[in-house]
Write a protein that holds these residues in place. Structure first.
Motif, PDB file in Angstrom:
ATOM      1  N   THR A 106      84.946 107.563 -44.747  1.00 20.46           N
ATOM      2  CA  THR A 106      83.800 107.545 -43.824  1.00 20.46           C
ATOM      3  C   THR A 106      84.224 107.306 -42.388  1.00 20.46           C
ATOM      4  O   THR A 106      83.836 108.043 -41.470  1.00 20.46           O
ATOM      5  CB  THR A 106      82.780 106.463 -44.245  1.00 20.46           C
ATOM      6  OG1 THR A 106      82.362 106.706 -45.594  1.00 20.46           O
ATOM      7  CG2 THR A 106      81.571 106.479 -43.323  1.00 20.46           C
ATOM      8  N   ILE A 110      83.962 110.285 -39.423  1.00 19.52           N
ATOM      9  CA  ILE A 110      83.017 110.037 -38.318  1.00 19.52           C
ATOM     10  C   ILE A 110      83.760 109.632 -37.048  1.00 19.52           C
ATOM     11  O   ILE A 110      83.506 110.164 -35.956  1.00 19.52           O
ATOM     12  CB  ILE A 110      82.002 108.954 -38.710  1.00 19.52           C
ATOM     13  CG1 ILE A 110      81.136 109.435 -39.879  1.00 19.52           C
ATOM     14  CG2 ILE A 110      81.114 108.589 -37.515  1.00 19.52           C
ATOM     15  CD1 ILE A 110      80.163 108.395 -40.404  1.00 19.52           C
ATOM     16  N   TYR A 113      85.744 112.587 -35.583  1.00 18.55           N
ATOM     17  CA  TYR A 113      84.876 113.567 -34.915  1.00 18.55           C
ATOM     18  C   TYR A 113      84.498 113.083 -33.513  1.00 18.55           C
ATOM     19  O   TYR A 113      84.556 113.847 -32.541  1.00 18.55           O
ATOM     20  CB  TYR A 113      83.616 113.797 -35.751  1.00 18.55           C
ATOM     21  CG  TYR A 113      82.612 114.699 -35.075  1.00 18.55           C
ATOM     22  CD1 TYR A 113      82.822 116.074 -35.015  1.00 18.55           C
ATOM     23  CD2 TYR A 113      81.461 114.172 -34.489  1.00 18.55           C
ATOM     24  CE1 TYR A 113      81.901 116.902 -34.385  1.00 18.55           C
ATOM     25  CE2 TYR A 113      80.535 114.994 -33.862  1.00 18.55           C
ATOM     26  CZ  TYR A 113      80.760 116.358 -33.812  1.00 18.55           C
ATOM     27  OH  TYR A 113      79.861 117.173 -33.185  1.00 18.55           O
ATOM     28  N   TRP A 114      84.134 111.811 -33.403  1.00 19.19           N
ATOM     29  CA  TRP A 114      83.732 111.307 -32.086  1.00 19.19           C
ATOM     30  C   TRP A 114      84.918 111.130 -31.148  1.00 19.19           C
ATOM     31  O   TRP A 114      84.776 111.292 -29.927  1.00 19.19           O
ATOM     32  CB  TRP A 114      82.960 109.993 -32.242  1.00 19.19           C
ATOM     33  CG  TRP A 114      81.569 110.241 -32.727  1.00 19.19           C
ATOM     34  CD1 TRP A 114      81.062 110.008 -33.972  1.00 19.19           C
ATOM     35  CD2 TRP A 114      80.504 110.840 -31.977  1.00 19.19           C
ATOM     36  NE1 TRP A 114      79.756 110.424 -34.056  1.00 19.19           N
ATOM     37  CE2 TRP A 114      79.385 110.941 -32.846  1.00 19.19           C
ATOM     38  CE3 TRP A 114      80.394 111.306 -30.660  1.00 19.19           C
ATOM     39  CZ2 TRP A 114      78.172 111.487 -32.420  1.00 19.19           C
ATOM     40  CZ3 TRP A 114      79.178 111.857 -30.243  1.00 19.19           C
ATOM     41  CH2 TRP A 114      78.093 111.933 -31.119  1.00 19.19           C
TER      42      TRP A 114
END
Length: 347
Positions: A106, A110, A113-114
């Motif tokens: 997770t 996430i 990506y950021w």
């Protein structure tokens, strides 16, 4: 006319199949087996060599066959990949392995990506790199590519980052463990390795270098991460659909219900895992299926490589490798922290 087009397409499929055969032959060399480099990685390299040398000298009518391998053959390969797993594997490592894997996957996806957004890099490359690092390397990148339907060169860039840092870890982990630098017991080391090593091959190679007990835990924890590919792809499909809806609304059009492209191959992958959990097939048959599956995935990798030129790598720039390095630091620090301090809570 239709038969002629179909024949030309099969010429392209045959070309990629020959690349796959060559990848298996080259991969059997001692130097590559010692490095635990799978034929899939060699396949994408051969495809890229072709893309940057002979591609312009072959008929364009062969292109559909190459694209068939990078899409249809890829999906079949992902489905059959489920024969490597069983739900009993999940039970074997208990709650600690599952919790750590979920956290690592997770945060990696996430967070990666950021980080990519902060680096102002291509969204698809950032996502593919994060998913490849977070789940199971090249196979996860291929699965995500089939859902996102990105350009082949983006997939090749993401796979390259996985290969580099995954191979580094495969050598670094055993050295650091035997030197006592990591301060982890065998169970914790297995959890750390399985939850952070990029490829299944890397997990097998590093685990075996540290001993039987660690190897077993490492591989099982790694396989649980592979299972997480299914929910990740389903969430990814929903995200892609919502992004298209937002883009439609921004374009001034009336945003209706966006069609969700359900990754059916991911559900097929899960169904195969369920079937394999009943142990209905002899081990020899499963071994043959896994061999065929590796061949199919190698064909898909070679086909993706065949669509990737050096110019496209230059277009991607250095940012994907910077992102992969930052994710790698997180896997080392975050994975070690989870294995060292969270694992005892569930034991």
């Amino acid at each position: 006319m239709l038969n002629a087009k179909r024949a030309s397409m099969w010429h392209g499929v045959l070309l990629i199949a020959l690349f796959s055969c060559a990848a298996f032959y080259i991969g059997s060399a001692r130097i590559f087996t010692d490095l635990s480099l799978s034929p899939m990685i060699i396949g994408i390299i051969l495809g890229m060599i072709y893309a940057n040398s002979l591609r312009m000298h072959l008929p364009d009518t062969w292109v559909p066959g190459i694209q068939f391998c990078s899409k249809k053959v890829l999906r079949l390969g992902i489905i059959l990949y489920g024969f490597r797993l069983t739900f009993q594997d999940v039970v074997a490592v208990g709650t600690a392995g599952i919790v750590i894997d979920v956290i690592v996957v997770t945060v990696t996806i996430i967070g990666g990506y950021w980080l990519g957004r902060l680096l102002r890099m291509d969204r698809d490359i950032a996502l593919l790199t994060s998913i490849g690092s977070g789940i199971c390397g090249a196979a996860a990148v291929l699965g995500a590519e089939a859902t996102l339907r990105t350009k082949p060169y983006k997939t090749a860039v993401a796979v390259a980052t996985v290969v580099i840092f995954g191979t580094l870890s495969m050598f670094l982990y055993p050295i650091a463990y035997r030197a006592g630098i990591l301060s982890l017991d065998p169970v914790q080391m297995g959890l750390f390795g399985g939850s952070t090593l990029h490829e299944v091959a890397h997990a097998v190679g590093a685990g075996n270098a540290m001993g039987g007990e660690i190897a077993n835990i490492t591989v099982i924890v790694k396989m649980i991460r592979v299972m997480l590919l299914v929910p990740v792809l389903l969430v990814l499909a929903l995200w892609v659909a919502s992004r298209k809806s937002a883009a439609t609304a921004e374009g001034g059009e009336v945003a209706g219900k966006s069609k969700i492209a359900v990754p059916w191959f991911a559900l097929g992958f899960l169904a195969v895992i369920a079937f394999n959990s009943f142990d209905l097939l002899p081990a020899a048959v499963v071994d043959v299926i896994n061999y065929i599956d590796t061949f199919l995935l190698t064909m898909a990798m070679a086909a993706l490589g065949a669509e990737t030129s050096v110019d496209k790598f230059k277009k991607a720039g250095a940012k994907p490798f910077v992102l992969a390095f930052l994710i790698y630091i997180w896997l080392l620090v975050g994975g070690w922290t989870l294995a060292r301090y969270l694992a005892p809570v569930f034991m």
